[in-house]
Scaffold this active site. Structure first.
Site, PDB file in Angstrom:
ATOM      1  NE  ARG A   1       8.773   0.582   9.253  1.00 53.60           N
ATOM      2  CZ  ARG A   1       7.618   0.921   9.284  1.00 53.60           C
ATOM      3  NH1 ARG A   1       7.214   2.156   9.168  1.00 53.60           N
ATOM      4  NH2 ARG A   1       6.370   0.158   9.127  1.00 53.60           N
TER       5      ARG A   1
ATOM      6  NE  ARG B   1      -4.231  -1.229   6.191  1.00 55.07           N
ATOM      7  CZ  ARG B   1      -2.963  -0.892   6.960  1.00 55.07           C
ATOM      8  NH1 ARG B   1      -2.976   0.130   7.727  1.00 55.07           N
ATOM      9  NH2 ARG B   1      -1.990  -1.771   7.077  1.00 55.07           N
TER      10      ARG B   1
HETATM   11  P1  AP5 Z   1       3.717   1.688   6.831  1.00 59.02           P
HETATM   12  O1  AP5 Z   1       2.884   2.126   5.927  1.00 59.02           O
HETATM   13  O2  AP5 Z   1       4.381   2.718   7.842  1.00 59.02           O
HETATM   14  O3  AP5 Z   1       3.131   0.613   7.553  1.00 59.02           O
HETATM   15  P2  AP5 Z   1       2.965  -0.027   9.422  1.00 59.02           P
HETATM   16  O4  AP5 Z   1       3.984   0.936  10.172  1.00 59.02           O
HETATM   17  O5  AP5 Z   1       3.377  -1.378   9.174  1.00 59.02           O
HETATM   18  O6  AP5 Z   1       1.774   0.557   9.719  1.00 59.02           O
HETATM   19  P3  AP5 Z   1       0.430   0.342   9.120  1.00 59.02           P
HETATM   20  O7  AP5 Z   1       0.111   1.772   8.241  1.00 59.02           O
HETATM   21  O8  AP5 Z   1      -0.003  -0.839   8.779  1.00 59.02           O
HETATM   22  O9  AP5 Z   1      -0.550   0.780  10.626  1.00 59.02           O
HETATM   23  P4  AP5 Z   1      -0.937   2.284  11.249  1.00 59.02           P
HETATM   24  O10 AP5 Z   1      -0.274   2.283  12.264  1.00 59.02           O
HETATM   25  O11 AP5 Z   1      -0.673   3.481  10.145  1.00 59.02           O
HETATM   26  O12 AP5 Z   1      -2.542   1.824  11.490  1.00 59.02           O
HETATM   27  P5  AP5 Z   1      -3.764   2.550  10.800  1.00 59.02           P
HETATM   28  O13 AP5 Z   1      -3.907   3.945  11.274  1.00 59.02           O
HETATM   29  O14 AP5 Z   1      -3.631   2.331   9.141  1.00 59.02           O
HETATM   30  O15 AP5 Z   1       4.946   0.822   6.196  1.00 59.02           O
HETATM   31  C1  AP5 Z   1       4.800  -0.114   5.359  1.00 59.02           C
HETATM   32  C2  AP5 Z   1       6.069  -0.693   4.829  1.00 59.02           C
HETATM   33  O16 AP5 Z   1       6.863   0.169   4.172  1.00 59.02           O
HETATM   34  C3  AP5 Z   1       6.915  -1.156   5.982  1.00 59.02           C
HETATM   35  O17 AP5 Z   1       6.508  -2.605   6.476  1.00 59.02           O
HETATM   36  C4  AP5 Z   1       8.264  -1.224   5.280  1.00 59.02           C
HETATM   37  O18 AP5 Z   1       8.575  -2.137   4.346  1.00 59.02           O
HETATM   38  C5  AP5 Z   1       8.296   0.124   4.545  1.00 59.02           C
HETATM   39  N1  AP5 Z   1       8.770   1.297   5.146  1.00 59.02           N
HETATM   40  C6  AP5 Z   1       7.905   2.295   5.658  1.00 59.02           C
HETATM   41  N2  AP5 Z   1       8.288   3.100   6.368  1.00 59.02           N
HETATM   42  C7  AP5 Z   1       9.842   2.747   6.302  1.00 59.02           C
HETATM   43  C8  AP5 Z   1      10.928   3.190   7.145  1.00 59.02           C
HETATM   44  N3  AP5 Z   1      11.061   4.212   7.868  1.00 59.02           N
HETATM   45  N4  AP5 Z   1      12.226   2.289   6.739  1.00 59.02           N
HETATM   46  C9  AP5 Z   1      12.299   1.342   6.048  1.00 59.02           C
HETATM   47  N5  AP5 Z   1      11.197   0.675   5.492  1.00 59.02           N
HETATM   48  C10 AP5 Z   1       9.971   1.372   5.766  1.00 59.02           C
HETATM   49  O19 AP5 Z   1      -4.928   1.690  11.400  1.00 59.02           O
HETATM   50  C11 AP5 Z   1      -4.788   0.251  10.878  1.00 59.02           C
HETATM   51  C12 AP5 Z   1      -6.296   0.017  10.874  1.00 59.02           C
HETATM   52  O20 AP5 Z   1      -6.932  -0.167  11.993  1.00 59.02           O
HETATM   53  C13 AP5 Z   1      -6.975   0.749   9.980  1.00 59.02           C
HETATM   54  O21 AP5 Z   1      -8.192  -0.145   9.233  1.00 59.02           O
HETATM   55  C14 AP5 Z   1      -7.887   1.633  10.897  1.00 59.02           C
HETATM   56  O22 AP5 Z   1      -9.224   2.043  10.389  1.00 59.02           O
HETATM   57  C15 AP5 Z   1      -7.920   0.821  11.962  1.00 59.02           C
HETATM   58  N6  AP5 Z   1      -7.900   1.663  13.463  1.00 59.02           N
HETATM   59  C16 AP5 Z   1      -6.910   2.648  13.896  1.00 59.02           C
HETATM   60  N7  AP5 Z   1      -7.142   3.000  14.911  1.00 59.02           N
HETATM   61  C17 AP5 Z   1      -8.284   2.116  15.626  1.00 59.02           C
HETATM   62  C18 AP5 Z   1      -8.794   2.135  16.691  1.00 59.02           C
HETATM   63  N8  AP5 Z   1      -8.567   3.003  17.834  1.00 59.02           N
HETATM   64  N9  AP5 Z   1      -9.746   1.229  17.034  1.00 59.02           N
HETATM   65  C19 AP5 Z   1     -10.270   0.494  16.148  1.00 59.02           C
HETATM   66  N10 AP5 Z   1      -9.627   0.332  14.831  1.00 59.02           N
HETATM   67  C20 AP5 Z   1      -8.385   1.241  14.556  1.00 59.02           C
HETATM   68 MG    MG Z   2      -0.085   3.603   8.180  1.00 63.40          MG
END
Ligand code: AP5
Ligand code: MG
Length: 218
Positions: free
Chosen positions: A87, A126
Site C-alpha cells: 500500500r 456498502r
Molecule cells: P481495505 O480493507 O483494504 O480497504 P480499501 O483498500 O479502502 O478498499 P475497500 O475494501 O473499501 O474497497 P475494495 O477495493 O475492496 O472494493 P470492494 O470490492 O469492497 O483496508 C481498510 C483499512 O485497513 C485501510 O484504510 C487501512 O487503515 C488498513 N490497511 C489495510 N491494508 C493495509 C496496509 N497494507 N498497510 C497499512 N494499513 C492497511 O467494492 C466496494 C463496493 O462497491 C462494494 O459494495 C461492491 O459490491 C461494489 N462494487 C465493486 N465492484 C463494482 C462494480 N464493478 N460495479 C458496481 N459496484 C461494484
Molecule cells: Mg476490500
C-alpha cells in the site's frame, strides 16, 4: 514456485469483489490486509483496539505489522491474489525482497482505476452481514430482505471506515501513499490498467484475459 498477482486501486475500486471471483473461478488464495486487520479487531484484544482506532480514522497501520500478517498467510498454496497490500513504497520494497529471497514470482499488478464520484457511491452504499460477512450494496447489489442478509438473515451493518469524512481521508492518504505504486510497478513492466467503472462481470473478464494472455506467452 509461488505466484502472486496484486489487485491495486483506490478504496472501493472493487479489489475485494474481484479477488473473490479469482478464488471461486481460478483457485487463487486471497490475502486481504484489511480483512486480516478486521479479524484482529473482532478478537477484542488490546492490539485489536489499537488497530480499530487507526482504521476507523482511515489511517494506515505500521508496515512491519501488516507485512508479518501477510507473510503468515503464505503457506502451501501456489497462487495468491494480494488485495490492499502493498500500500506504499516501503511495503512494495519489503515484498520485492521477499520475492528475491524466496524465488516467488509477481506475475501482474492489476490496477482498478475508478473516478471519485463512483468511489463515494460504492463505499457509502456498502453493507456487510454481521454474521457471515457477505457483502451487499444498497445501490448495486441490495438485499431482498430489509437490512438483513439473504443467506443467513444476519443484520447488515456499514464498515466503520465507510462514513463520509473517513472515506475522504482514505482517498487523501491513497493519493499521497499508494498512488506512487502506479509508477513503481509500471517501471517494472508489471502494471495492467482496467477501467473499474465497468460492471463486475466485465472487469473480471478483462482480468481473465490478462492472466490467460500471460499464460500464452509462457
Ligand atoms: P481495505 O480493507 O483494504 O480497504 P480499501 O483498500 O479502502 O478498499 P475497500 O475494501 O473499501 O474497497 P475494495 O477495493 O475492496 O472494493 P470492494 O470490492 O469492497 O483496508 C481498510 C483499512 O485497513 C485501510 O484504510 C487501512 O487503515 C488498513 N490497511 C489495510 N491494508 C493495509 C496496509 N497494507 N498497510 C497499512 N494499513 C492497511 O467494492 C466496494 C463496493 O462497491 C462494494 O459494495 C461492491 O459490491 C461494489 N462494487 C465493486 N465492484 C463494482 C462494480 N464493478 N460495479 C458496481 N459496484 C461494484
Ligand atoms: Mg476490500
Amino acid at each position: 514456485m509461488k505466484e502472486f498477482i496484486i489487485l491495486f486501486g483506490v478504496p472501493g475500486s472493487g479489489k475485494g469483489t474481484q479477488a473473490k471471483l479469482l478464488v471461486d473461478e481460478l483457485g487463487y488464495t486471497h490475502i486481504s490486509s484489511g480483512e486480516l486487520l478486521r479479524q484482529i479487531i473482532n478478537e477484542k484484544s488490546e492490539l485489536g483496539q489499537k488497530i480499530n482506532d487507526i482504521i476507523s480514522k482511515g489511517f494506515f497501520l505500521n508496515d512491519a505489522l501488516v507485512f508479518d500478517l501477510v507473510l503468515e498467510k503464505i503457506k502451501e498454496s501456489k497462487k495468491y491474489v494480494l488485495d490492499g497490500f502493498p500500500r506504499n513504497i516501503n511495503q512494495a520494497n519489503l515484498f520485492e525482497k521477499y520475492l528475491e529471497t524466496t524465488g516467488a514470482v509477481l506475475k501482474k499488478v492489476i490496477y482498478l482505476n475508478l473516478r471519485e464520484e463512483d468511489i463515494l457511491k460504492r463505499l457509502s452504499g456498502r453493507r456487510v452481514c454481521k454474521s457471515c460477512k457477505r457483502e451487499y450494496n444498497i445501490y448495486f447489489n441490495p438485499t431482498d430482505k430489509e437490512n438483513r442478509c439473504d443467506f443467513c438473515f444476519g443484520e447488515l451493518e456499514q464498515r466503520m471506515d465507510d462514513n463520509h469524512d473517513v472515506i475522504l481521508n482514505r482517498l487523501k492518504i491513497y493519493q499521497s501513499e499508494t498512488a506512487p505504486l502506479v509508477d513503481f510497478y509500471r517501471e517494472r513492466n508489471l502494471l495492467e490498467v482496467i477501467n473499474a467503472s465497468n460492471s463486475i462481470e466485465a472487469i473480471f473478464s478483462f482480468i481473465k484475459k490478462i492472466l490467460v494472455g500471460e499464460q500464452c506467452q509462457v
